[in-house]
Scaffold this motif. Sequence first.
Motif, PDB file in Angstrom:
ATOM      1  N   PRO A  33       0.819  -1.211   0.000  1.00 49.57           N
ATOM      2  CA  PRO A  33       0.000   0.000   0.000  1.00 49.57           C
ATOM      3  C   PRO A  33       0.857   1.267   0.000  1.00 49.57           C
ATOM      4  O   PRO A  33       1.959   1.291   0.527  1.00 49.57           O
ATOM      5  N   SER A  34       0.324   2.297  -0.641  1.00 53.67           N
ATOM      6  CA  SER A  34       0.929   3.626  -0.612  1.00 53.67           C
ATOM      7  C   SER A  34      -0.174   4.641  -0.879  1.00 53.67           C
ATOM      8  O   SER A  34      -1.301   4.267  -1.222  1.00 53.67           O
ATOM      9  N   GLU A  35       0.158   5.912  -0.736  1.00 52.37           N
ATOM     10  CA  GLU A  35      -0.833   6.965  -0.982  1.00 52.37           C
ATOM     11  C   GLU A  35      -1.181   7.100  -2.456  1.00 52.37           C
ATOM     12  O   GLU A  35      -2.161   7.753  -2.797  1.00 52.37           O
ATOM     13  N   GLU A  36      -0.386   6.478  -3.333  1.00 47.86           N
ATOM     14  CA  GLU A  36      -0.593   6.615  -4.778  1.00 47.86           C
ATOM     15  C   GLU A  36      -0.920   5.300  -5.472  1.00 47.86           C
ATOM     16  O   GLU A  36      -0.901   5.225  -6.692  1.00 47.86           O
ATOM     17  N   ALA A  37      -1.208   4.243  -4.693  1.00 51.32           N
ATOM     18  CA  ALA A  37      -1.527   2.939  -5.271  1.00 51.32           C
ATOM     19  C   ALA A  37      -2.782   2.395  -4.590  1.00 51.32           C
ATOM     20  O   ALA A  37      -2.949   2.526  -3.375  1.00 51.32           O
ATOM     21  N   PHE A  38      -3.652   1.760  -5.384  1.00 51.09           N
ATOM     22  CA  PHE A  38      -4.952   1.329  -4.884  1.00 51.09           C
ATOM     23  C   PHE A  38      -5.265  -0.075  -5.378  1.00 51.09           C
ATOM     24  O   PHE A  38      -5.001  -0.417  -6.527  1.00 51.09           O
ATOM     25  N   LEU A  39      -5.848  -0.877  -4.489  1.00 48.81           N
ATOM     26  CA  LEU A  39      -6.126  -2.286  -4.748  1.00 48.81           C
ATOM     27  C   LEU A  39      -7.629  -2.536  -4.731  1.00 48.81           C
ATOM     28  O   LEU A  39      -8.350  -2.049  -3.850  1.00 48.81           O
ATOM     29  N   PHE A  40      -8.088  -3.341  -5.704  1.00 49.02           N
ATOM     30  CA  PHE A  40      -9.493  -3.719  -5.827  1.00 49.02           C
ATOM     31  C   PHE A  40      -9.561  -5.233  -5.997  1.00 49.02           C
ATOM     32  O   PHE A  40      -8.711  -5.814  -6.673  1.00 49.02           O
ATOM     33  N   ALA A  41     -10.577  -5.876  -5.383  1.00 46.22           N
ATOM     34  CA  ALA A  41     -10.665  -7.335  -5.490  1.00 46.22           C
ATOM     35  C   ALA A  41     -12.095  -7.804  -5.254  1.00 46.22           C
ATOM     36  O   ALA A  41     -12.840  -7.194  -4.488  1.00 46.22           O
ATOM     37  N   PHE A  42     -12.440  -8.891  -5.933  1.00 44.48           N
ATOM     38  CA  PHE A  42     -13.716  -9.565  -5.719  1.00 44.48           C
ATOM     39  C   PHE A  42     -13.486 -10.809  -4.887  1.00 44.48           C
ATOM     40  O   PHE A  42     -12.508 -11.534  -5.099  1.00 44.48           O
ATOM     41  N   ARG A  86     -14.556 -15.047 -17.655  1.00 45.11           N
ATOM     42  CA  ARG A  86     -15.690 -14.898 -18.579  1.00 45.11           C
ATOM     43  C   ARG A  86     -16.997 -14.644 -17.839  1.00 45.11           C
ATOM     44  O   ARG A  86     -18.073 -14.937 -18.337  1.00 45.11           O
ATOM     45  N   GLN A  87     -16.899 -14.097 -16.620  1.00 44.68           N
ATOM     46  CA  GLN A  87     -18.097 -13.735 -15.855  1.00 44.68           C
ATOM     47  C   GLN A  87     -18.208 -12.220 -15.669  1.00 44.68           C
ATOM     48  O   GLN A  87     -19.056 -11.753 -14.916  1.00 44.68           O
ATOM     49  N   GLY A  88     -17.322 -11.465 -16.300  1.00 44.58           N
ATOM     50  CA  GLY A  88     -17.384 -10.015 -16.227  1.00 44.58           C
ATOM     51  C   GLY A  88     -16.693  -9.383 -15.028  1.00 44.58           C
ATOM     52  O   GLY A  88     -16.802  -8.173 -14.823  1.00 44.58           O
ATOM     53  N   LEU A  89     -15.987 -10.180 -14.235  1.00 44.70           N
ATOM     54  CA  LEU A  89     -15.366  -9.620 -13.031  1.00 44.70           C
ATOM     55  C   LEU A  89     -14.263  -8.627 -13.365  1.00 44.70           C
ATOM     56  O   LEU A  89     -14.158  -7.565 -12.731  1.00 44.70           O
ATOM     57  N   ALA A  90     -13.425  -8.918 -14.348  1.00 47.04           N
ATOM     58  CA  ALA A  90     -12.352  -7.991 -14.724  1.00 47.04           C
ATOM     59  C   ALA A  90     -12.933  -6.686 -15.260  1.00 47.04           C
ATOM     60  O   ALA A  90     -12.428  -5.597 -14.943  1.00 47.04           O
ATOM     61  N   SER A  91     -14.000  -6.763 -16.031  1.00 47.16           N
ATOM     62  CA  SER A  91     -14.656  -5.550 -16.536  1.00 47.16           C
ATOM     63  C   SER A  91     -15.204  -4.718 -15.383  1.00 47.16           C
ATOM     64  O   SER A  91     -15.106  -3.482 -15.392  1.00 47.16           O
ATOM     65  N   ARG A  92     -15.773  -5.382 -14.413  1.00 45.14           N
ATOM     66  CA  ARG A  92     -16.308  -4.657 -13.254  1.00 45.14           C
ATOM     67  C   ARG A  92     -15.188  -4.031 -12.425  1.00 45.14           C
ATOM     68  O   ARG A  92     -15.344  -2.921 -11.904  1.00 45.14           O
TER      69      ARG A  92
END
Length: 183
Positions: free
Chosen positions: A89-98, A131-137
């Motif tokens: 983590p940093s002030e300029e990096a952000f993480l997203f996950a399902f 192929r379930q759209g998770l990357a697009s989301r």
Amino acid sequence: MMRSAEHFILEGGVLDESSLRSGEWVTFFGKQPDLFDESKFLHLANEYMMKADIAGLYRSDGDMDLTWLKSNDEIDIFNRSGVFPSFDPSEEAFLFAFKKDDAYVATARYGTAGKGFIVVDRVGTLDCYKRQGLASRLLAAIVAHASLRDIKTALLVSTVEGEPLYLKAGFEHVAQVKVFSVN
């Protein structure tokens, strides 16, 4: 694939092969130098440098709220899962996950790269969830988050496999990318 160092050569740049060590990577953006001797290297991948205007991409504030790992505790749990590459983590990096059934199944991250630019990185989905759209989301969540930060342009390097996702999302090609390992 692990590497001790990676050298980035932009089109028109010069590669000093005498400074390279075994196991290091060389990544060319655009045309390779005319004097590059491929026989001294192992070709690892063909990829694409791509960009998009953030304003022209689909955004999802709901997916941003659902997938953004904001706290150090959330990031620690993600890193300990070992399913995807760890995130610093940093002030300029952000993480997203399902998550599905309490396990991480898809992830993406971005970091700022100068005023108004981001680099999207490490977009990945477990095979059984593709192929379930998770990357697009996840991309839509990143666009929503970056828009709140007044980001104008997104950049990324895509694998051949990921290219259709990014083209459909609204990214366009900037340059061919070739990755090699020093023998």
